[in-house]
Enzyme design. Structure first.
Site, PDB file in Angstrom:
ATOM      1  N   LYS A 111      -3.945  -1.484  -9.148  1.00  0.00           N
ATOM      2  CA  LYS A 111      -5.213  -1.589  -8.417  1.00  0.00           C
ATOM      3  C   LYS A 111      -6.423  -1.222  -9.270  1.00  0.00           C
ATOM      4  O   LYS A 111      -7.521  -1.709  -9.022  1.00  0.00           O
ATOM      5  CB  LYS A 111      -5.181  -0.742  -7.126  1.00  0.00           C
ATOM      6  CG  LYS A 111      -4.153  -1.265  -6.119  1.00  0.00           C
ATOM      7  CD  LYS A 111      -4.485  -0.964  -4.673  1.00  0.00           C
ATOM      8  CE  LYS A 111      -3.488  -1.672  -3.751  1.00  0.00           C
ATOM      9  NZ  LYS A 111      -3.667  -1.451  -2.355  1.00  0.00           N
ATOM     10  N   LYS A 193       3.869  -8.832  -4.222  1.00  0.00           N
ATOM     11  CA  LYS A 193       4.274  -8.495  -2.846  1.00  0.00           C
ATOM     12  C   LYS A 193       3.260  -9.009  -1.821  1.00  0.00           C
ATOM     13  O   LYS A 193       2.079  -9.118  -2.111  1.00  0.00           O
ATOM     14  CB  LYS A 193       4.517  -6.984  -2.699  1.00  0.00           C
ATOM     15  CG  LYS A 193       3.275  -6.157  -2.533  1.00  0.00           C
ATOM     16  CD  LYS A 193       3.616  -4.732  -2.149  1.00  0.00           C
ATOM     17  CE  LYS A 193       2.324  -3.971  -1.881  1.00  0.00           C
ATOM     18  NZ  LYS A 193       2.104  -3.474  -0.574  1.00  0.00           N
ATOM     19  N   LYS A 196      -1.877  -7.076   2.797  1.00  0.00           N
ATOM     20  CA  LYS A 196      -2.898  -7.295   3.826  1.00  0.00           C
ATOM     21  C   LYS A 196      -4.196  -7.759   3.208  1.00  0.00           C
ATOM     22  O   LYS A 196      -4.970  -8.464   3.826  1.00  0.00           O
ATOM     23  CB  LYS A 196      -3.183  -5.976   4.554  1.00  0.00           C
ATOM     24  CG  LYS A 196      -2.200  -5.616   5.602  1.00  0.00           C
ATOM     25  CD  LYS A 196      -2.761  -4.469   6.420  1.00  0.00           C
ATOM     26  CE  LYS A 196      -1.814  -3.286   6.412  1.00  0.00           C
ATOM     27  NZ  LYS A 196      -2.166  -2.269   5.433  1.00  0.00           N
TER      28      LYS A 196
HETATM   29  P1  ATP Z   1      -2.855  -3.378   1.205  1.00  0.00           P
HETATM   30  O1  ATP Z   1      -2.804  -4.855   1.023  1.00  0.00           O
HETATM   31  O2  ATP Z   1      -4.124  -2.905   1.833  1.00  0.00           O
HETATM   32  O3  ATP Z   1      -2.478  -2.610  -0.034  1.00  0.00           O
HETATM   33  P2  ATP Z   1      -0.245  -3.285   2.331  1.00  0.00           P
HETATM   34  O4  ATP Z   1       0.006  -4.593   2.915  1.00  0.00           O
HETATM   35  O5  ATP Z   1       0.386  -2.952   1.034  1.00  0.00           O
HETATM   36  O6  ATP Z   1      -1.782  -3.013   2.293  1.00  0.00           O
HETATM   37  P3  ATP Z   1       0.196  -0.643   3.596  1.00  0.00           P
HETATM   38  O7  ATP Z   1      -0.601  -0.253   4.766  1.00  0.00           O
HETATM   39  O8  ATP Z   1      -0.198  -0.050   2.297  1.00  0.00           O
HETATM   40  O9  ATP Z   1       0.187  -2.238   3.450  1.00  0.00           O
HETATM   41  O10 ATP Z   1       1.727  -0.384   3.891  1.00  0.00           O
HETATM   42  C1  ATP Z   1       2.311  -0.122   5.155  1.00  0.00           C
HETATM   43  C2  ATP Z   1       3.818  -0.114   5.039  1.00  0.00           C
HETATM   44  O11 ATP Z   1       4.297  -1.430   4.775  1.00  0.00           O
HETATM   45  C3  ATP Z   1       4.353   0.755   3.892  1.00  0.00           C
HETATM   46  O12 ATP Z   1       5.517   1.418   4.333  1.00  0.00           O
HETATM   47  C4  ATP Z   1       4.698  -0.232   2.820  1.00  0.00           C
HETATM   48  O13 ATP Z   1       5.735   0.228   1.984  1.00  0.00           O
HETATM   49  C5  ATP Z   1       5.140  -1.426   3.626  1.00  0.00           C
HETATM   50  N1  ATP Z   1       4.923  -2.700   2.924  1.00  0.00           N
HETATM   51  C6  ATP Z   1       3.737  -3.153   2.442  1.00  0.00           C
HETATM   52  N2  ATP Z   1       3.882  -4.368   1.881  1.00  0.00           N
HETATM   53  C7  ATP Z   1       5.192  -4.687   2.008  1.00  0.00           C
HETATM   54  C8  ATP Z   1       5.966  -5.830   1.641  1.00  0.00           C
HETATM   55  N3  ATP Z   1       5.409  -6.862   1.034  1.00  0.00           N
HETATM   56  N4  ATP Z   1       7.292  -5.840   1.944  1.00  0.00           N
HETATM   57  C9  ATP Z   1       7.867  -4.790   2.571  1.00  0.00           C
HETATM   58  N5  ATP Z   1       7.190  -3.683   2.960  1.00  0.00           N
HETATM   59  C10 ATP Z   1       5.870  -3.615   2.683  1.00  0.00           C
END
Ligand code: ATP
Ligand code: LTN
Length: 327
Positions: A111, A193, A196
């Site tokens: 990041k 991955k 969001k």
């Molecule tokens: P951002 O895009 O803002 O970084 P994010 O999509 O990574 O957000 P978080 O709110 O940081 O989401 O994560 C919430 C939960 O979802 C955490 O337990 C994280 O490990 C899980 N998670 C996030 N992305 C994935 C993914 N692609 N596959 C499986 N689990 C995920």
């Protein structure tokens, strides 16, 4: 009873990666454990947020927690910034963390991209996460695979303080990772991955996506040109990711799914995946619409904050005492 704690950032709508990797576990765990689920708004401001959007996303995530089946009668749901202990404990842990260990965090490296102007909060993000977990004497932390390194760091900090300051200051937590769905990849680029905050909306499927958006995103998902449906992450990351999603939603093994689609084209397979995904998300969307509009939502968050605060205050008292803070 074990205590469970986890959090989601209000950076957008929850997607199927969050759901299949982490949130499914939240629901599963609430019958046998004391569960605390947080909306980690302080984490989300490690990157700039529009205040209006942030407020909306906080309530959206809270409503989504309930829409997927987290029951506020069984679990505590609250917003991180409502409990001041998170930021307070975070400072104490900052003084007990090493810059070296923080520099090794892959999420920070991804990041910050080596920018001089990367916010210091991105660097200390894992310490705030450790504070979230340790503040509640947490035993189990259900998360996706991408958080393994952060959980390991949290354990290291807890053990360090227990050894150097006072024994039993912190409960040392364990991560809980699922076998299937723990790492769902972006639909447009299966080497990164699903996230969001990614720009392309077709890189992800949000839990609130309408049926036609689900269809569009899956039908245009990146695959490959060899045409064979089999699980091979290295050579066929796109197809393998779709197989993982299929398996996680249907509860069926990958081998079983591969056998079913033997000889079929990607189009047929994708159509089936569209149907399964639409079927899984329809009830969540319906629940969400009802909950998001109800007055109960704010009450749940207020009650949740009160309950969380009671536990947090007790921990802070113990921690401050062990460190010799105050008088
Ligand atoms: P951002 O895009 O803002 O970084 P994010 O999509 O990574 O957000 P978080 O709110 O940081 O989401 O994560 C919430 C939960 O979802 C955490 O337990 C994280 O490990 C899980 N998670 C996030 N992305 C994935 C993914 N692609 N596959 C499986 N689990 C995920
Ligand atoms: N860093 C996590 C979100 C998070 C979290 C937590 C998860 C913040 N605090 C405490 C579990 C426990 C992420 O998913 N990016």
């Amino acid at each position: 009873m074990k205590r469970v704690f986890s959090g989601v950032q209000p950076t957008g709508n929850i997607h199927i990666g969050n759901y299949l990797g982490a949130l499914r576990q939240f629901v599963e765990l609430q019958d046998e454990n004391e569960c605390i689920y947080c909306i980690v708004d302080l984490h989300s401001i490690t990157v700039p947020q529009d205040p209006k959007e942030l407020r909306k996303h906080i309530l959206d995530v809270a409503a989504l927690y309930m829409a997927i089946g987290i029951d506020p009668k069984k679990s505590t749901i609250f917003v991180q910034s409502d409990v001041s202990g998170h930021a307070e404990l975070s400072w104490i842990l900052t003084c007990n963390s090493y810059t070296g260990e923080l520099s090794r965090m892959t999420q920070f490296k991804d990041k910050s991209k080596g920018r001089e102007s990367a916010p210091a909060g991105l660097f200390t993000y894992p310490i705030l996460m450790a504070a979230d977990i340790l503040l509640y004497d947490t035993d189990i932390v259900p998360v996706g695979n991408d958080q393994k390194q952060h959980i390991e760091l949290c354990r290291d900090i807890a053990i360090r303080v227990n050894n150097t300051v006072k024994k039993n200051t912190f409960v040392v937590p364990d991560g809980r990772f699922l076998k299937s769905g723990a790492r769902i990849m972006a639909l447009d680029d299966p080497t990164s991955k699903m996230s969001k905050s990614a720009e392309n909306e077709h890189s992800r499927i949000s839990l609130l996506d309408a049926d036609n958006k689900i269809k569009k995103s899956i039908m245009r998902a990146t695959t490959d040109s060899d045409g064979e449906i089999r699980f091979d992450i290295e050579n066929k990351p796109g197809v393998s990711n779709l197989l993982s999603i299929y398996s996680a939603f249907s509860g069926r093994g990958i081998d079983d799914i591969v056998a079913q689609f033997d000889g079929c084209g990607y189009g047929d397979f994708k159509k089936e995946l569209v149907a399964i995904t639409q079927e899984a998300l329809a009830p969540i969307r319906k629940n969400f619409d009802e909950i998001r509009e109800s007055e109960e939502l704010i009450k749940v968050l207020k009650d949740g904050a009160e309950k969380a605060n009671t536990i947090a205050e007790k921990t802070m008292k113990r921690v401050k005492n062990n460190f010799g803070l105050g008088y």
